[in-house]
Design a protein around this motif. Structure first.
Motif, short mmCIF file in Angstrom:
data_model
loop_
_atom_site.label_atom_id
_atom_site.label_comp_id
_atom_site.label_asym_id
_atom_site.label_seq_id
_atom_site.Cartn_x
_atom_site.Cartn_y
_atom_site.Cartn_z
N ALA A 149 -19.08 12.04 -4.33
CA ALA A 149 -18.11 11.18 -4.79
C ALA A 149 -17.36 11.51 -6.36
O ALA A 149 -16.14 11.84 -6.60
N ILE A 150 -18.41 11.54 -7.29
CA ILE A 150 -18.15 11.73 -8.87
C ILE A 150 -17.47 13.05 -9.10
O ILE A 150 -16.87 13.29 -9.89
N ALA A 151 -18.06 14.11 -8.03
CA ALA A 151 -17.73 15.53 -8.34
C ALA A 151 -16.30 15.52 -8.06
O ALA A 151 -15.47 16.36 -8.40
N ASP A 152 -15.89 14.62 -6.90
CA ASP A 152 -14.37 14.82 -6.46
C ASP A 152 -13.56 14.11 -7.26
O ASP A 152 -12.59 14.51 -7.33
N GLN A 153 -13.94 12.99 -7.60
CA GLN A 153 -13.06 12.10 -8.53
C GLN A 153 -13.24 12.13 -10.00
O GLN A 153 -12.32 11.41 -10.51
N GLY A 154 -14.48 12.52 -10.67
CA GLY A 154 -14.59 12.21 -11.87
C GLY A 154 -15.87 11.41 -12.14
O GLY A 154 -16.46 10.94 -11.23
N ASN A 155 -16.24 11.31 -13.47
CA ASN A 155 -17.52 10.79 -13.80
C ASN A 155 -17.45 9.13 -13.32
O ASN A 155 -16.08 8.80 -13.68
N ASP A 156 -18.67 8.81 -13.14
CA ASP A 156 -18.82 7.28 -12.90
C ASP A 156 -18.69 6.39 -14.04
O ASP A 156 -19.61 5.88 -14.54
N ARG A 157 -17.37 6.42 -14.75
CA ARG A 157 -17.19 5.71 -15.86
C ARG A 157 -16.09 4.74 -15.52
O ARG A 157 -15.32 5.20 -14.81
N ILE A 158 -15.80 3.78 -16.51
CA ILE A 158 -14.70 2.81 -16.38
C ILE A 158 -13.26 3.34 -16.68
O ILE A 158 -12.31 2.97 -16.10
N GLU A 159 -13.59 4.66 -17.54
CA GLU A 159 -12.15 5.10 -18.00
C GLU A 159 -11.47 6.25 -16.98
O GLU A 159 -10.61 6.86 -17.22
N THR A 160 -12.45 6.63 -15.77
CA THR A 160 -11.95 7.64 -14.89
C THR A 160 -11.15 7.21 -14.03
O THR A 160 -11.17 6.22 -13.38
N THR A 161 -9.64 7.80 -14.18
CA THR A 161 -8.59 7.04 -13.41
C THR A 161 -8.59 7.76 -11.77
O THR A 161 -8.90 8.99 -11.52
N LEU A 162 -8.48 6.65 -11.10
CA LEU A 162 -8.63 6.72 -9.50
C LEU A 162 -7.22 7.63 -9.15
O LEU A 162 -6.30 7.67 -9.70
N TRP A 163 -7.61 8.59 -7.98
CA TRP A 163 -6.59 9.15 -7.23
C TRP A 163 -5.20 8.65 -7.14
O TRP A 163 -4.10 8.94 -7.60
N VAL A 164 -5.33 7.38 -6.49
CA VAL A 164 -4.21 6.73 -6.40
C VAL A 164 -3.29 6.53 -7.28
O VAL A 164 -2.02 6.17 -7.33
N PHE A 165 -3.74 6.23 -8.66
CA PHE A 165 -3.27 5.86 -9.87
C PHE A 165 -2.91 7.01 -10.61
O PHE A 165 -2.35 6.69 -11.94
N ARG A 166 -3.31 8.22 -10.35
CA ARG A 166 -2.88 9.40 -11.24
C ARG A 166 -1.46 9.76 -11.31
O ARG A 166 -0.84 9.62 -10.29
N LYS A 167 -1.00 9.86 -12.50
CA LYS A 167 0.56 10.19 -12.66
C LYS A 167 0.62 11.64 -12.12
O LYS A 167 0.03 12.50 -12.31
N LEU A 170 0.82 -1.16 -0.15
CA LEU A 170 -0.09 -0.06 0.05
C LEU A 170 0.85 1.24 0.21
O LEU A 170 0.59 2.22 -0.61
N ALA A 171 2.08 1.17 0.63
CA ALA A 171 2.91 2.31 0.66
C ALA A 171 3.43 2.72 -0.58
O ALA A 171 3.57 3.91 -1.16
N THR A 172 3.67 1.45 -1.40
CA THR A 172 4.27 1.67 -2.81
C THR A 172 3.24 2.63 -3.63
O THR A 172 3.72 3.23 -4.71
N ARG A 173 1.94 2.20 -3.33
CA ARG A 173 0.98 3.01 -4.20
C ARG A 173 1.25 4.41 -4.07
O ARG A 173 0.95 5.24 -5.16
N LEU A 174 1.82 5.06 -3.25
CA LEU A 174 2.12 6.33 -2.96
C LEU A 174 3.25 6.97 -3.11
O LEU A 174 3.81 8.09 -2.89
N LYS A 175 4.14 6.00 -3.87
CA LYS A 175 5.62 6.51 -4.04
C LYS A 175 5.59 7.89 -4.79
O LYS A 175 6.51 8.40 -4.50
N ALA A 176 4.55 8.10 -5.92
CA ALA A 176 4.83 9.41 -6.50
C ALA A 176 3.84 10.39 -5.92
O ALA A 176 4.30 11.52 -5.92
N LYS A 177 2.86 10.01 -5.02
CA LYS A 177 1.89 10.82 -4.39
C LYS A 177 2.59 11.54 -3.11
O LYS A 177 2.27 12.75 -2.79
N ASN A 178 3.26 10.73 -2.33
CA ASN A 178 3.54 11.11 -1.30
C ASN A 178 4.95 10.31 -0.90
O ASN A 178 4.87 9.30 -0.06
#
Length: 514
Positions: free
Chosen positions: A496-514, A232-240
């Motif tokens: 939730a969708i206002a915060d992270q983006g449309n409720d679609r399968i192509e919306t990138t989640l925060w933890v995976f955003r480059k 889980l920490a490695t998920r945050l390698k670029a984020k934090n």
């Protein structure tokens, strides 16, 4: 949807006969948690957690397809990203049912009226029962947030107003959604606190044989908590980066997996209805829905330029086709008409070990820990080779074949380490999917417009093109929120969708955003 509906499994009377443990009484009153032994709750929670993460819809028709380990022989729409909303509904509801059961283990061990009973008969200290429940809760929440993004969340003893998932009020059917950023930070803290508690009592046991994963070993649970922190920490390698380093260093110092004997696995049974998910979905009903994909097969056969060596795990991961006796992958992402041109007898189904009734599903294993450490050290060679060796050993590859394979490996770098991690994560679809979304590796997965088959069918030269039905043409980034949430918890769903983006399968989640 009511998140606090408890013991849905209890009403169904599940008879658990896994390994050496069983649950003798699942007829429980959902309004009287004090009457339920914590051993009953922990056994059922472990089983239902793994059942859910690896079930036919979310795994076999979801993440195992998304990372192109499997291809579909029939009903091929999921490999083209037409994902029914019912998959999300069931996964969401079943995971929160598990979370409520684990929360009740915590309640039984904290309530003055029940804590002494909960710890009686050598079941284990209240504090260690709570710690193991916190680890399993973290695993369940990770499996939700990596699929959907922002979700209702709660941690142990927290008063954070955004953490409302498992409130005391049973009528709270509209909990807030917490952000992934807050969830990930808190999950790491939960694992640290739980691991520290178990380390203090590492020579003791908790839950005994009712604990299918570790048979009650506090020491192994502590290692699991710290090893999961690495993931889980490695998920945050670029984020934090600072938080990544803080948790990674602390987890390593306190002790992570040191061999395959530490692996966190849930071993299923040969006795019905407790067989492994892939077996249940195929063998009893005589179905052949899932074949090894051509994408993955070519990698294992050394036909991919990224890794031009034959993998000794090939005859374990796949079965030779019944007609040709060769290892042949099924092209990924075919239409149903196209798939019908490939006889199931001519392609490779999952190997006998993978498809066994008593298959041991992996939550986390030593090979992944070594790959994570290799990444932390800048793609180190020693841990890269140790990760490969651990995977080969786990699958029973001979010492001679393992040595030959490792000697032929390309040098450690980001691509090569992550390709080996991808191979080792076979059957662990959720984690392979998450790692792909984080890193972009393996970088040879098919996207819209790629050729997924070119060759002769009979005497006719054919070319097929991968054409997804939904999304942006690439691997899905998430799944849709459940319809029930959209209807019952509409305001928080909309936030939730206002915060992270449309409720679609192509919306990138925060933890995976480059």
């Amino acid at each position: 949807m009511k998140l606090n509906n408890k013991y849905i499994i209890g009403a169904a009377i599940i008879s658990l006969l896994i390994s050496t443990s069983c649950v003798d009484d699942m007829n429980v009153d959902p309004n009287r948690p004090s009457s339920v032994p914590t051993t009953t709750l922990i056994t059922s929670s472990e089983k239902l957690l793994i059942d859910n993460i690896r079930n036919e819809n979310i795994s076999l028709r979801g993440s195992m397809l998304f990372v192109q380990y499997f291809a579909q022989n029939s009903y091929t729409s999921q490999s083209r990203y037409d994902i029914p909303f019912s998959y999300s509904d069931d996964y969401w509801q079943d995971t929160y049912s598990v979370l409520n059961n684990l929360q009740d283990v915590i309640k039984l061990n904290t309530n003055p009226d029940t804590r002494d009973i909960a710890a009686a008969n050598g079941v284990g200290r209240n504090t260690t029962q709570i710690a193991i429940s916190r680890i399993l809760k973290t695993y369940a929440f990770y499996s939700l947030t990596d699929v959907f993004g922002n979700i209702p969340y709660q941690s142990y003893g927290s008063n954070d107003p955004d953490f409302q998932a498992l409130q005391q009020d049973p009528d709270n059917i509209t909990p807030k959604y917490a952000s992934q950023e807050k969830i990930y930070t808190d999950m790491l803290n939960e694992l640290k606190a739980a691991g520290d508690t178990l380390l203090r009592y590492n020579t003791e046991k908790t839950f005994g044989a009712a604990d299918i994963i570790y048979k009650g070993s506090n020491d192994k649970w502590a290692k699991f908590a710290n090893s999961l922190r690495l993931r889980l920490a490695t998920r945050l390698k670029a984020k934090n980066p600072a938080l990544y380093k803080e948790h990674f260093d602390d987890a390593i110092n306190k002790g992570v997996f040191t061999g395959n004997s530490d692996n966190a696995v849930f071993a299923y049974s040969t006795a019905s209805p407790n067989e492994a998910p892939l077996y249940r979905a195929t063998i009893p009903v005589n179905r052949t829905d899932f074949a090894v994909s051509d994408v993955f097969m070519r990698l294992l056969k050394g036909e991919n330029s990224a890794l031009p060596i034959v993998d000794p795990r090939l005859p374990i991961y796949a079965s030779a086709s019944s007609a040709t006796k060769e290892y042949t992958g099924l092209p990924y992402g075919l239409t149903e008409a196209e798939a019908g041109k490939f006889a199931v007898t001519n392609v490779s189904l999952p190997g006998a070990v993978i498809n066994a009734a008593n298959y041991a599903e992996v939550l986390l294993e030593y090979s992944e820990v070594q790959f994570l450490i290799s990444e932390y050290k800048g793609w180190s060679q020693a841990e890269y080779e140790a990760g490969v060796q651990a995977s080969l050993d786990k699958w029973g590859v001979s010492a001679a074949d393992a040595a030959t394979y490792i000697a032929a490996l390309p040098v450690a770098n980001q691509e090569n380490v992550l390709n080996q991690k991808y191979i080792a994560l076979y059957t662990q679809g959720l984690e392979a999917w998450s790692d792909y979304r984080r890193t972009g590796y393996p970088n040879f997965l098919l996207n819209k417009g790629d050729v997924n088959f070119q060759g002769k069918i009979g005497n006719v030269e054919i070319t097929y093109i991968f054409s997804p039905l939904f999304g942006d043409g690439g691997v899905p980034s998430r799944l849709y929120y459940p319809i029930k949430e959209q209807n019952v918890n509409k305001a928080n769903y909309q936030q939730a969708i206002a915060d992270q983006g449309n409720d679609r399968i192509e919306t990138t989640l925060w933890v995976f955003r480059k």
